[in-house]
Design a protein around this motif. Structure first.
Motif, PDB file in Angstrom:
ATOM      1  N   PRO A 119     100.555  38.328  30.701  1.00 27.47           N
ATOM      2  CA  PRO A 119      99.826  38.217  29.430  1.00 27.47           C
ATOM      3  C   PRO A 119      98.346  37.934  29.652  1.00 27.47           C
ATOM      4  N   THR A 120      97.510  38.512  28.806  1.00 23.92           N
ATOM      5  CA  THR A 120      96.069  38.309  28.899  1.00 23.92           C
ATOM      6  C   THR A 120      95.544  37.762  27.581  1.00 23.92           C
TER       7      THR A 120
ATOM      8  N   LEU B  27      99.467  31.224  27.999  1.00 26.80           N
ATOM      9  CA  LEU B  27      99.934  32.413  27.287  1.00 26.80           C
ATOM     10  C   LEU B  27     101.359  32.730  27.706  1.00 26.80           C
ATOM     11  N   ARG B  28     102.064  33.507  26.873  1.00 21.99           N
ATOM     12  CA  ARG B  28     103.414  33.927  27.215  1.00 21.99           C
ATOM     13  C   ARG B  28     103.635  35.358  26.744  1.00 21.99           C
TER      14      ARG B  28
ATOM     15  N   GLN C 257     104.851  41.693  23.181  1.00 25.02           N
ATOM     16  CA  GLN C 257     103.617  41.067  22.745  1.00 25.02           C
ATOM     17  C   GLN C 257     103.181  39.950  23.682  1.00 25.02           C
ATOM     18  N   ASP C 258     101.858  39.798  23.837  1.00 21.62           N
ATOM     19  CA  ASP C 258     101.277  38.641  24.506  1.00 21.62           C
ATOM     20  C   ASP C 258     100.904  37.628  23.435  1.00 21.62           C
ATOM     21  N   LEU C 259     101.326  36.373  23.631  1.00 17.61           N
ATOM     22  CA  LEU C 259     101.155  35.342  22.609  1.00 17.61           C
ATOM     23  C   LEU C 259     100.569  34.072  23.212  1.00 17.61           C
TER      24      LEU C 259
ATOM     25  N   HIS D 214      96.632  40.448  19.173  1.00 22.19           N
ATOM     26  CA  HIS D 214      97.851  40.263  18.394  1.00 22.19           C
ATOM     27  C   HIS D 214      97.673  39.164  17.351  1.00 22.19           C
ATOM     28  N   LEU D 215      97.035  38.070  17.735  1.00 22.99           N
ATOM     29  CA  LEU D 215      96.802  36.955  16.823  1.00 22.99           C
ATOM     30  C   LEU D 215      96.019  37.397  15.593  1.00 22.99           C
TER      31      LEU D 215
END
Length: 215
Positions: free
Chosen positions: A103-104, A170-171, A176-178, A111-112
């Motif tokens: 994740p970056t 991050l995860r 999706q990266d969250l 996404h946020l």
């Protein structure tokens, strides 16, 4: 000169990573909004199997693969057609080792802010057409993209945030990266909103044309 390293994505073999990338890009170009068949499907499935998160992407079963646009970035991508649920994106760049599967902050931030960006577009078009901030052309909502105007393009905001606050935890969940912590997500949102100047542009305007102003 460094020796070229062959890339294997069984049953396909390419003399270089660039050759593999070109093959997939050509597949995408000739299959806009199409379900894949034949040799193109075989190549797409090989890319899927090479992806480090292939098992997650097949969690809802498998019917086939398709080329469709990413609604966030207006780029053409590979997608799994699952038995149940929505299409699942497959990044060929991750599968080929061009970009990291980790994740970056860039993708987590995108996404946020996705919902806020979509709301910005809907509000702008609530009363009809909107003029493109770059070309001056009248746009309908389906032709529009919400862009970060200079001097603060999104990638510059991300770099500035890292300089000020470091990289948050991050995860990766599904596709999706969250942000791992809600407080980090809200801190990034506030930082972004304090700098970003959003504008409506023609989605067909290549992003490189929007980045000519030095950042």
């Amino acid at each position: 000169m460094a020796r070229s390293i062959p890339v294997e994505i069984p049953p396909f073999s390419f003399p270089t990573r660039k050759a593999a990338q070109t093959a997939v890009q050509d597949l995408l170009k000739r299959n806009h909004n199409k379900d894949l068949v034949g040799e193109d499907l075989r190549l797409a499935e090989a890319v899927l199997k090479a992806h480090p998160h292939a098992a997650q992407k097949l969690a809802n079963g498998y019917i086939g693969m398709r080329v469709a646009q990413d609604p966030n970035y207006n780029t053409w991508c590979l997608w799994v057609r699952p038995v149940t649920g929505a299409l699942v994106d497959v990044s060929y760049q991750v599968a080929l080792g061009i970009t990291s599967a980790e994740p970056t902050l860039y993708t987590a931030g995108r996404h946020l802010l996705k919902e806020a960006m979509e709301t910005k577009r809907q509000v702008a078009f609530a009363t009809g057409t909107v003029t493109c901030a770059v070309s001056g052309k009248l746009l309908h909502e389906g032709d529009a993209h919400v862009d970060h105007a200079p001097p603060w393009p999104f990638d510059k905001i991300v770099r500035s945030y890292v300089e000020a606050h470091g990289i948050p935890s991050l995860r990766h969940e599904g596709t999706q990266d969250l942000f791992s912590e809600p407080s980090d997500a809200e801190r990034f949102r506030a930082y972004h909103d304090g700098l970003a100047q959003l504008r409506i542009v023609d989605r067909r305007v290549h992003l490189s044309e929007l980045r000519r102003t030095p950042s």
